[in-house]
Design a protein around this motif. Structure first.
Motif, mmCIF file in Angstrom:
data_model
loop_
_atom_site.group_PDB
_atom_site.id
_atom_site.type_symbol
_atom_site.label_atom_id
_atom_site.label_comp_id
_atom_site.label_asym_id
_atom_site.label_seq_id
_atom_site.Cartn_x
_atom_site.Cartn_y
_atom_site.Cartn_z
ATOM 1 N N LEU A 18 1.264 -1.497 -0.201
ATOM 2 C CA LEU A 18 -0.042 -0.224 -0.108
ATOM 3 C C LEU A 18 0.763 1.409 -0.134
ATOM 4 O O LEU A 18 1.830 1.395 0.872
ATOM 5 C CB LEU A 18 -0.391 -0.366 0.740
ATOM 6 N N ALA A 19 0.530 1.863 -1.258
ATOM 7 C CA ALA A 19 1.609 3.181 -1.020
ATOM 8 C C ALA A 19 0.785 4.729 -0.341
ATOM 9 O O ALA A 19 -0.529 4.646 -0.730
ATOM 10 C CB ALA A 19 1.697 3.767 -2.633
ATOM 11 N N ARG A 39 -8.611 -3.284 1.926
ATOM 12 C CA ARG A 39 -6.798 -3.537 1.072
ATOM 13 C C ARG A 39 -7.405 -4.664 -0.564
ATOM 14 O O ARG A 39 -9.121 -4.873 -0.330
ATOM 15 C CB ARG A 39 -5.988 -4.382 1.573
ATOM 16 N N PHE A 40 -6.562 -4.855 -1.413
ATOM 17 C CA PHE A 40 -7.245 -5.321 -2.327
ATOM 18 C C PHE A 40 -6.270 -6.531 -2.368
ATOM 19 O O PHE A 40 -5.077 -6.649 -1.710
ATOM 20 C CB PHE A 40 -7.065 -4.363 -3.616
ATOM 21 N N LEU A 41 -6.846 -7.719 -2.486
ATOM 22 C CA LEU A 41 -6.604 -9.346 -2.855
ATOM 23 C C LEU A 41 -6.106 -9.604 -3.949
ATOM 24 O O LEU A 41 -7.526 -10.225 -4.823
ATOM 25 C CB LEU A 41 -6.898 -9.964 -2.007
ATOM 26 N N VAL A 42 -4.935 -9.914 -4.856
ATOM 27 C CA VAL A 42 -4.990 -10.679 -6.070
ATOM 28 C C VAL A 42 -4.218 -11.763 -5.638
ATOM 29 O O VAL A 42 -3.593 -12.376 -5.104
ATOM 30 C CB VAL A 42 -4.142 -9.229 -6.724
ATOM 31 N N TRP A 49 -1.186 -10.740 -15.294
ATOM 32 C CA TRP A 49 -1.960 -10.307 -16.208
ATOM 33 C C TRP A 49 -1.316 -8.737 -16.087
ATOM 34 O O TRP A 49 -1.703 -7.965 -17.695
ATOM 35 C CB TRP A 49 -3.674 -10.725 -16.397
ATOM 36 N N PHE A 50 -1.298 -8.264 -14.932
ATOM 37 C CA PHE A 50 -1.333 -6.748 -14.622
ATOM 38 C C PHE A 50 0.041 -7.050 -14.413
ATOM 39 O O PHE A 50 -0.169 -6.836 -12.679
ATOM 40 C CB PHE A 50 -2.648 -6.567 -14.272
ATOM 41 N N PRO A 51 0.955 -7.053 -14.227
ATOM 42 C CA PRO A 51 1.950 -6.969 -13.992
ATOM 43 C C PRO A 51 2.638 -5.417 -12.967
ATOM 44 O O PRO A 51 3.474 -5.613 -12.619
ATOM 45 C CB PRO A 51 3.337 -7.084 -14.932
ATOM 46 N N MET A 52 2.261 -4.394 -13.712
ATOM 47 C CA MET A 52 2.265 -2.844 -13.699
ATOM 48 C C MET A 52 1.083 -1.989 -12.379
ATOM 49 O O MET A 52 1.026 -1.427 -11.531
ATOM 50 C CB MET A 52 2.059 -2.216 -13.718
ATOM 51 N N LEU A 70 -6.943 1.179 -6.553
ATOM 52 C CA LEU A 70 -6.277 0.060 -8.032
ATOM 53 C C LEU A 70 -5.633 0.437 -9.003
ATOM 54 O O LEU A 70 -7.190 0.835 -9.765
ATOM 55 C CB LEU A 70 -6.939 -1.159 -7.421
ATOM 56 N N ASN A 71 -4.426 0.715 -9.711
ATOM 57 C CA ASN A 71 -3.870 1.261 -10.474
ATOM 58 C C ASN A 71 -3.639 -0.049 -11.594
ATOM 59 O O ASN A 71 -2.522 -0.891 -10.747
ATOM 60 C CB ASN A 71 -3.259 2.370 -10.303
#
Length: 149
Positions: A18-19, A39-42, A49-52, A70-71
């Motif tokens: 978390l920034a 929070r986001f859990l991935v 699929w979304f490395p950034m 979430l970016n």
């Protein structure tokens, strides 16, 4: 709660860094109470699929929760779309036409908003370590009011 924790482990989900701060909720009493409950859990597949991908805590206005952005990618949006700004209503001559009211009248709206949100985030950082003094509370309220209008 234990079942939910087990599910997270079974699925291999993880929390992104978390920034912008460490906590996402506070109880505004003295002493301040801070927790990270949002929070986001991935999954590793999703992150592939979304490395950034990243998540960032945004400044809060009135809530006891901070918004989290979430970016997933850096997207070039091209030409900026038109956005009506409420502050234009305060300007002399608005009724005559707002086409001519640009950066010469208001300055860079996005830059000014970003500055206000940066100031708000600075107060949030201070508040995570100690209660704000009356002068700081008044300044933070002014910033929130400026952002809202």
């Amino acid at each position: 709660m234990r079942d939910f924790s087990d599910y997270i482990l079974d699925q291999g989900l993880f929390d992104l860094p978390l920034a912008g701060g460490t906590c996402t909720w506070s109880l505004r009493i003295d002493p301040l109470v801070w927790y990270r409950i949002d929070r986001f859990l991935v999954s590793p597949d999703w992150e592939a699929w979304f490395p950034m991908v990243s998540q960032k805590r945004l400044p809060r206005l009135y809530s006891d929760h901070f918004l989290i952005l979430l970016n997933c990618v850096n997207i070039s949006r091209g030409k900026r779309p038109f956005k009506f700004e409420n502050m234009w209503l305060k300007a002399d001559g608005f009724e005559a036409g707002f086409e001519d009211m640009d950066e010469e009248v208001f300055g860079s709206v996005e830059r000014n908003k970003r500055k206000l949100f940066d100031e708000l985030q600075a107060f949030d950082s201070i508040e995570s370590s100690r209660a704000l003094v009356e002068e700081e509370i008044l300044k933070k309220t002014e910033i929130v009011n400026e952002i809202e209008f």
